[in-house]
Design a protein around this motif. Structure first.
Motif, PDB file in Angstrom:
ATOM      1  N   SER A  82      -4.556  -2.678   2.284  1.00  0.00           N
ATOM      2  CA  SER A  82      -5.138  -2.499   0.955  1.00  0.00           C
ATOM      3  C   SER A  82      -6.374  -3.382   0.831  1.00  0.00           C
ATOM      4  O   SER A  82      -6.452  -4.439   1.479  1.00  0.00           O
ATOM      5  CB  SER A  82      -4.110  -2.861  -0.120  1.00  0.00           C
ATOM      6  OG  SER A  82      -4.631  -2.696  -1.416  1.00  0.00           O
TER       7      SER A  82
ATOM      8  N   ASN B 280      -9.488   2.199  -5.947  1.00  0.00           N
ATOM      9  CA  ASN B 280      -8.975   0.872  -5.580  1.00  0.00           C
ATOM     10  C   ASN B 280      -7.873   0.444  -6.542  1.00  0.00           C
ATOM     11  O   ASN B 280      -7.932   0.731  -7.746  1.00  0.00           O
ATOM     12  CB  ASN B 280     -10.100  -0.161  -5.609  1.00  0.00           C
ATOM     13  CG  ASN B 280     -10.962  -0.104  -4.360  1.00  0.00           C
ATOM     14  OD1 ASN B 280     -10.575   0.493  -3.357  1.00  0.00           O
ATOM     15  ND2 ASN B 280     -12.133  -0.715  -4.427  1.00  0.00           N
TER      16      ASN B 280
ATOM     17  N   ASN C 185       0.747   3.094   1.131  1.00  0.00           N
ATOM     18  CA  ASN C 185       0.655   1.668   0.855  1.00  0.00           C
ATOM     19  C   ASN C 185       1.382   1.313  -0.443  1.00  0.00           C
ATOM     20  O   ASN C 185       2.035   0.268  -0.527  1.00  0.00           O
ATOM     21  CB  ASN C 185      -0.813   1.252   0.771  1.00  0.00           C
ATOM     22  CG  ASN C 185      -0.966  -0.202   0.372  1.00  0.00           C
ATOM     23  OD1 ASN C 185      -0.564  -1.114   1.087  1.00  0.00           O
ATOM     24  ND2 ASN C 185      -1.564  -0.437  -0.792  1.00  0.00           N
ATOM     25  N   TYR C 186       1.261   2.177  -1.459  1.00  0.00           N
ATOM     26  CA  TYR C 186       1.950   1.916  -2.733  1.00  0.00           C
ATOM     27  C   TYR C 186       3.461   1.830  -2.519  1.00  0.00           C
ATOM     28  O   TYR C 186       4.119   0.896  -2.982  1.00  0.00           O
ATOM     29  CB  TYR C 186       1.603   3.029  -3.728  1.00  0.00           C
ATOM     30  CG  TYR C 186       2.240   2.865  -5.090  1.00  0.00           C
ATOM     31  CD1 TYR C 186       1.637   2.088  -6.064  1.00  0.00           C
ATOM     32  CD2 TYR C 186       3.436   3.501  -5.387  1.00  0.00           C
ATOM     33  CE1 TYR C 186       2.216   1.935  -7.315  1.00  0.00           C
ATOM     34  CE2 TYR C 186       4.030   3.354  -6.637  1.00  0.00           C
ATOM     35  CZ  TYR C 186       3.410   2.574  -7.594  1.00  0.00           C
ATOM     36  OH  TYR C 186       4.002   2.420  -8.828  1.00  0.00           O
TER      37      TYR C 186
ATOM     38  N   GLN D 119      -3.320   5.413   0.555  1.00  0.00           N
ATOM     39  CA  GLN D 119      -3.045   4.731  -0.710  1.00  0.00           C
ATOM     40  C   GLN D 119      -1.614   4.979  -1.175  1.00  0.00           C
ATOM     41  O   GLN D 119      -0.930   4.069  -1.639  1.00  0.00           O
ATOM     42  CB  GLN D 119      -4.040   5.202  -1.769  1.00  0.00           C
ATOM     43  CG  GLN D 119      -5.481   4.778  -1.489  1.00  0.00           C
ATOM     44  CD  GLN D 119      -6.461   5.395  -2.466  1.00  0.00           C
ATOM     45  OE1 GLN D 119      -6.064   6.150  -3.350  1.00  0.00           O
ATOM     46  NE2 GLN D 119      -7.731   5.092  -2.302  1.00  0.00           N
TER      47      GLN D 119
ATOM     48  N   THR E 284       2.722  -3.351   6.950  1.00  0.00           N
ATOM     49  CA  THR E 284       1.290  -3.296   6.645  1.00  0.00           C
ATOM     50  C   THR E 284       0.471  -2.989   7.890  1.00  0.00           C
ATOM     51  O   THR E 284      -0.587  -2.356   7.804  1.00  0.00           O
ATOM     52  CB  THR E 284       0.824  -4.618   6.030  1.00  0.00           C
ATOM     53  OG1 THR E 284       1.251  -5.720   6.856  1.00  0.00           O
ATOM     54  CG2 THR E 284       1.398  -4.805   4.641  1.00  0.00           C
TER      55      THR E 284
ATOM     56  N   THR F 281       1.172  -1.965  -7.303  1.00  0.00           N
ATOM     57  CA  THR F 281       0.339  -2.461  -6.212  1.00  0.00           C
ATOM     58  C   THR F 281      -0.944  -3.053  -6.778  1.00  0.00           C
ATOM     59  O   THR F 281      -1.598  -2.435  -7.626  1.00  0.00           O
ATOM     60  CB  THR F 281      -0.014  -1.325  -5.236  1.00  0.00           C
ATOM     61  OG1 THR F 281       1.200  -0.782  -4.708  1.00  0.00           O
ATOM     62  CG2 THR F 281      -0.847  -1.854  -4.093  1.00  0.00           C
TER      63      THR F 281
ATOM     64  N   SER G  15       4.367  -1.228  -0.139  1.00  0.00           N
ATOM     65  CA  SER G  15       4.174  -2.517  -0.798  1.00  0.00           C
ATOM     66  C   SER G  15       5.313  -2.821  -1.765  1.00  0.00           C
ATOM     67  O   SER G  15       5.876  -3.926  -1.743  1.00  0.00           O
ATOM     68  CB  SER G  15       2.833  -2.522  -1.541  1.00  0.00           C
ATOM     69  OG  SER G  15       2.668  -3.708  -2.285  1.00  0.00           O
TER      70      SER G  15
ATOM     71  N   SER H 122      -4.577  -5.556  -5.849  1.00  0.00           N
ATOM     72  CA  SER H 122      -5.442  -6.263  -4.919  1.00  0.00           C
ATOM     73  C   SER H 122      -5.518  -7.713  -5.368  1.00  0.00           C
ATOM     74  O   SER H 122      -5.638  -7.994  -6.563  1.00  0.00           O
ATOM     75  CB  SER H 122      -6.843  -5.642  -4.889  1.00  0.00           C
ATOM     76  OG  SER H 122      -6.818  -4.350  -4.324  1.00  0.00           O
TER      77      SER H 122
END
Length: 482
Positions: A318, A347, A244-245, A241, A228, A295, A248, A297
């Motif tokens: 994120s 988001n 991160n997907y 994004q 991260t 993913t 994660s 939040s």
């Protein structure tokens, strides 16, 4: 002494190499989202072992009953009431009961029960005649009979003996023993075969699986922090994004190995892509289970220490919503932050557990209306754990977080099913409470859980005063014959 040290170093190197190769294999498989099927094969072997143990428990019990006539159990009648059954997997509850409920008290009188014909009074002062078929005679005042309020008395006594709320905060009972001494009765010394199986299982879980899982957990946490941090250096945009997907899902799949999670996802077409995702809450690992496939939040209170480290690491990669302690109590501030988050289409969906507390995998309790007032699409998710391999429920009033994690890592496995339900939207004339109840009913029905109207915060506080007053008012109306 030098010979002993050299022997120890050789032994450590021999053991270290397989562990290192295993860790690297797990990281590689988690990074590509693949599995060799070893965990599911392991689960199938456990099922056969549990069945073998169940058969020997029945044989041992029969031998004990035949040796002593005093220990004979009376035969169970075939016409026992439907509620007097051993409840399994949350469909019928958690424990043995002798109460057959016809009416159940709820938070408010309109949720109490469905009145039977013997309790109905004729409106406008009309009473049936002696045959029960005529128009009857008119009265200015209704006559009171004792049986008019007996259903409330009966339901109240049943709640005192065995209420619905307390049972959902205790560990779920099982039909058969799973070789764990913390579930059901302790059968490990019932026969020598069961003793040998239990001892072998104890050695495997605590001397092989537990050290390996602790190592995976420690490496997984630092791997998550490092990944991260790298993602956080990228500029905001679609590239960040996408990275991160992938990162994660890879990190959380790796972490899921520390509890040997075997997760089956259903109806992927309904997987949330934006908006608000709501799910029933059994354990802190619910978020881990869901983030192995998507993913999200997260929303919650800002912490310090180890949890604060994880929160800061996740926030770098994120957009998550962390509140200060004073801000959490401000509903308007929470709603404003939620609206701001879902107003940005790029988001990730925000994950919320509306019950606000952990329930024991048998029921779904009241969904708080806050997340249903924001607007937009709601994506319901039902999570159901298989308690035969390990109890995922966290009884926070009995166990601390470290004790709970130790129980998770020393269990056989964590097996669960996840159902993605079709997205739902609030109706034009539907208030937030009705919408929350509608979503909760869908989650309960799909997960095979009991739909309860009670607030989960009864785990920590007494019933609200207005609830008692509403029931008292209903009872007084019965006494007055209204």
């Amino acid at each position: 002494m030098a010979l002993i040290m050299s022997f120890v170093s050789v032994a450590v190197s021999i053991l270290y190499t397989p562990f290192l190769l295993l860790i690297l294999c797990i990281i590689f498989l988690a990074s590509i989202g693949k599995s060799l099927g070893v965990r599911r094969l392991y689960v199938n072997v456990l099922l056969k072992l549990f069945e073998y143990g169940r058969q020997h428990i029945e044989v041992a019990k029969k031998l004990q009953r035949s040796d002593s006539s005093d220990d004979e159990e009376p035969p169970v009648p075939d016409d026992k009431p439907p509620s007097a059954i051993f409840k399994e997997n949350g469909i019928n509850g958690t424990k043995m009961t002798v109460i057959e409920r016809d009416e159940i008290l709820g938070p408010s009188p309109e949720l109490n029960y469905k009145r039977s014909t013997s309790q109905e009074r004729v409106s406008n002062g009309v009473r049936p005649d002696s045959t029960g078929k005529g128009e009857g005679t008119k009265e200015n005042n209704l006559e009171f009979h004792l049986h008019h309020c007996m259903d409330l008395v009966k339901a109240g006594m049943e709640s005192i003996i065995e209420d619905q709320v307390t049972s959902v905060f205790e560990a779920e009972e099982l039909r058969s023993w799973n070789l764990l001494t913390r579930t059901n009765m302790q059968y490990e010394f019932l026969s020598w075969r069961l003793t040998i199986i239990w001892m072998m299982g104890f050695v495997v879980r605590y001397f092989f699986l537990l050290p390996l899982r602790i190592m995976i957990f420690v490496i997984g946490v630092w791997w998550l922090v490092a990944c991260t941090a790298c993602v956080g250096t990228l500029p905001d945009g679609r590239l960040k994004q996408r990275v991160n997907y992938s990162v994660s899902i890879m990190c959380f799949n790796f972490l899921s190995r520390c509890i040997n999670a075997v997760i089956t996802y259903h109806d992927d077409d309904n997987k949330p892509r934006s908006g608000i995702c709501v799910a029933n809450h059994t354990s802190p690992i619910d978020a881990l289970v869901l983030m192995c496939d998507n993913t999200y939040s997260l929303i919650g209170q800002r912490h310090g220490g180890f949890l604060g480290l994880l929160q800061r690491a996740l926030a770098r990669a994120s957009p998550h919503i962390w509140f200060e302690r004073s801000e959490v109590k401000d509903r308007h501030a929470v709603a404003r932050r939620l609206k701001e988050h879902i107003s940005v289409p790029d988001n990730p969906p925000i994950l919320i557990f509306p019950e606000g507390t952990c329930i024991n995998n048998t029921s779904v309790m009241q969904f708080k209306k806050g997340s249903f007032e924001v607007g937009g699409w709601i994506y319901p998710v039902a999570i159901k754990y298989d308690p035969r391999f390990g109890d995922a429920f966290w009884n926070s009033s009995r166990y601390g977080m470290l004790h709970y994690l130790l129980n998770m890592m020393s269990s056989w496995a964590i097996v669960c099913d996840v159902w993605y339900l079709p997205p739902m939207r609030r109706g034009e004339r539907e208030d937030a409470v009705a919408f929350a109840n509608r979503v909760k009913a869908c989650v309960a029905a799909r997960g095979g859980l009991i739909d309860l109207q009670w607030d989960g915060q009864l785990k920590r506080m007494k019933a609200k005063k207005e609830w008692r007053e509403m029931q008292q008012e209903e009872f007084s109306k019965r006494l007055k014959g209204e």
